[in-house]
Design a protein around this motif. Sequence first.
Motif, PDB file in Angstrom:
ATOM      1  N   ARG A 269      61.407  17.882  46.117  1.00 56.43           N
ATOM      2  CA  ARG A 269      60.755  18.605  47.219  1.00 56.43           C
ATOM      3  C   ARG A 269      59.431  17.988  47.661  1.00 56.43           C
ATOM      4  O   ARG A 269      58.766  18.535  48.545  1.00 56.43           O
ATOM      5  CB  ARG A 269      60.535  20.076  46.821  1.00 56.43           C
ATOM      6  CG  ARG A 269      61.832  20.813  46.570  1.00 56.43           C
ATOM      7  CD  ARG A 269      61.641  22.302  46.524  1.00 56.43           C
ATOM      8  NE  ARG A 269      61.004  22.769  45.307  1.00 56.43           N
ATOM      9  CZ  ARG A 269      59.815  23.358  45.254  1.00 56.43           C
ATOM     10  NH1 ARG A 269      59.108  23.524  46.350  1.00 56.43           N
ATOM     11  NH2 ARG A 269      59.331  23.777  44.106  1.00 56.43           N
TER      12      ARG A 269
ATOM     13  N   GLU B 132      60.298  27.371  48.295  1.00 53.89           N
ATOM     14  CA  GLU B 132      61.002  27.191  49.566  1.00 53.89           C
ATOM     15  C   GLU B 132      60.481  26.007  50.370  1.00 53.89           C
ATOM     16  O   GLU B 132      61.054  25.673  51.409  1.00 53.89           O
ATOM     17  CB  GLU B 132      60.862  28.466  50.416  1.00 53.89           C
ATOM     18  CG  GLU B 132      61.389  29.732  49.758  1.00 53.89           C
ATOM     19  CD  GLU B 132      62.880  29.650  49.480  1.00 53.89           C
ATOM     20  OE1 GLU B 132      63.598  29.052  50.304  1.00 53.89           O
ATOM     21  OE2 GLU B 132      63.313  30.170  48.445  1.00 53.89           O
ATOM     22  N   CYS B 133      59.395  25.371  49.927  1.00 55.74           N
ATOM     23  CA  CYS B 133      58.762  24.373  50.787  1.00 55.74           C
ATOM     24  C   CYS B 133      59.112  22.943  50.387  1.00 55.74           C
ATOM     25  O   CYS B 133      59.385  22.645  49.227  1.00 55.74           O
ATOM     26  CB  CYS B 133      57.242  24.559  50.800  1.00 55.74           C
ATOM     27  SG  CYS B 133      56.427  24.073  49.270  1.00 55.74           S
TER      28      CYS B 133
ATOM     29  N   ARG C 198      57.700  26.431  55.230  1.00 55.87           N
ATOM     30  CA  ARG C 198      58.807  25.614  54.744  1.00 55.87           C
ATOM     31  C   ARG C 198      58.424  24.139  54.656  1.00 55.87           C
ATOM     32  O   ARG C 198      59.019  23.402  53.872  1.00 55.87           O
ATOM     33  CB  ARG C 198      60.024  25.761  55.664  1.00 55.87           C
ATOM     34  CG  ARG C 198      60.637  27.154  55.679  1.00 55.87           C
ATOM     35  CD  ARG C 198      61.242  27.511  54.327  1.00 55.87           C
ATOM     36  NE  ARG C 198      61.887  28.813  54.334  1.00 55.87           N
ATOM     37  CZ  ARG C 198      61.261  29.958  54.097  1.00 55.87           C
ATOM     38  NH1 ARG C 198      59.963  29.946  53.843  1.00 55.87           N
ATOM     39  NH2 ARG C 198      61.909  31.109  54.113  1.00 55.87           N
TER      40      ARG C 198
ATOM     41  N   TRP D 262      55.530  27.916  45.639  1.00 61.08           N
ATOM     42  CA  TRP D 262      56.455  28.311  46.707  1.00 61.08           C
ATOM     43  C   TRP D 262      57.665  27.392  46.719  1.00 61.08           C
ATOM     44  O   TRP D 262      57.650  26.314  47.315  1.00 61.08           O
ATOM     45  CB  TRP D 262      55.728  28.284  48.048  1.00 61.08           C
ATOM     46  CG  TRP D 262      56.497  28.902  49.178  1.00 61.08           C
ATOM     47  CD1 TRP D 262      56.790  28.323  50.386  1.00 61.08           C
ATOM     48  CD2 TRP D 262      57.090  30.198  49.232  1.00 61.08           C
ATOM     49  NE1 TRP D 262      57.524  29.185  51.183  1.00 61.08           N
ATOM     50  CE2 TRP D 262      57.721  30.355  50.485  1.00 61.08           C
ATOM     51  CE3 TRP D 262      57.167  31.267  48.324  1.00 61.08           C
ATOM     52  CZ2 TRP D 262      58.399  31.505  50.865  1.00 61.08           C
ATOM     53  CZ3 TRP D 262      57.842  32.415  48.709  1.00 61.08           C
ATOM     54  CH2 TRP D 262      58.439  32.526  49.955  1.00 61.08           C
TER      55      TRP D 262
END
Length: 236
Positions: free
Chosen positions: A90, A62-63, A40, A60
Motif C-alpha cells: 500500500r 483503506e489508503c 483513499r 487507515w
Amino acid sequence: MSNAYFDFKQFRIVQDACAMKVSTDACIQGAWTPVAEQVRSVLDIGAGTGLLAMMIAQRWPECICDAIEINPQAAAQATENVNSSQFASRINVHCADAEQWIPDRKYDMVICNPPFFEKSLKSDDTARMQARHTDSLSYEALASLIAQALNKEGYASILLPAGQEQSWSEACARSGLSVSQRLLIRPFADRDPNRVIFMTGTDLTNSADEELIIYEKPGIYTETFKELMRPFYLHL
C-alpha cells in the motif's frame, strides 16, 4: 548519536542512511493528523525514512500512499523499510524532486514534515542541510504543490516550527489554500510551543486549535501524549 533503527509496535524504521532521523515531532504528526473516512489516496512529500507513510498506513488500512523523497540514499532506505513491513503493498516510494514529479491522480490527503529553516546556519553535511532548510523546498513551492495535488475535498497536514505561522499562512493564501486548524506542541506546560501542525485545504471547516504537552517533567510523558502514541510506541 542516533540509533541505527527505531522499533515501533507494527514496524521498524532503519535510519542510518537518512539525514533526518525519527523525531518525536514527526511521530506526533503521524499519530495526531486526522484521517477522514473518505481518505483513499495519500501523498507523503519528503518521505525521509518512510515513517509518516507507515504511520498513516497503520492507522487507515483503506489508503494507498505515494511517498516522494529527493535524496537517493533516503529513498532507498525508505523503500527497504516499507518492503520489510506489512504495508508494502500500500506504499509506493518514489525517488524524485517533488516540484518536478507529476502524479497520475489527485490525493485525498497530503502529509509533509518539510525543510524547516528559512534563515539559519548551514551544515557542512549536504544531505542534512537539504533535509532541514527551505532552500530545497520553499513554503511557496510547497503550498503550490499541495494545491495542485489535492482533490477538492482534500486536505494537508504540515509540521513546522512555531513562529512560522505567518510565512506559511501567506504562502497558502497565494495558492488558494487556508489554514483550518492547528495543533500547538509544547515540550513542557511552562514552555511556549516549539512546533505546530497545520491543517490546510481549500474547502475545510475551521476547527478550534488544540494543544499537546509532551512531558510532565524530564523523562516522564503526559497522559495525553501516552494515549496518542500508545498504538505506536513499544513501551507505552
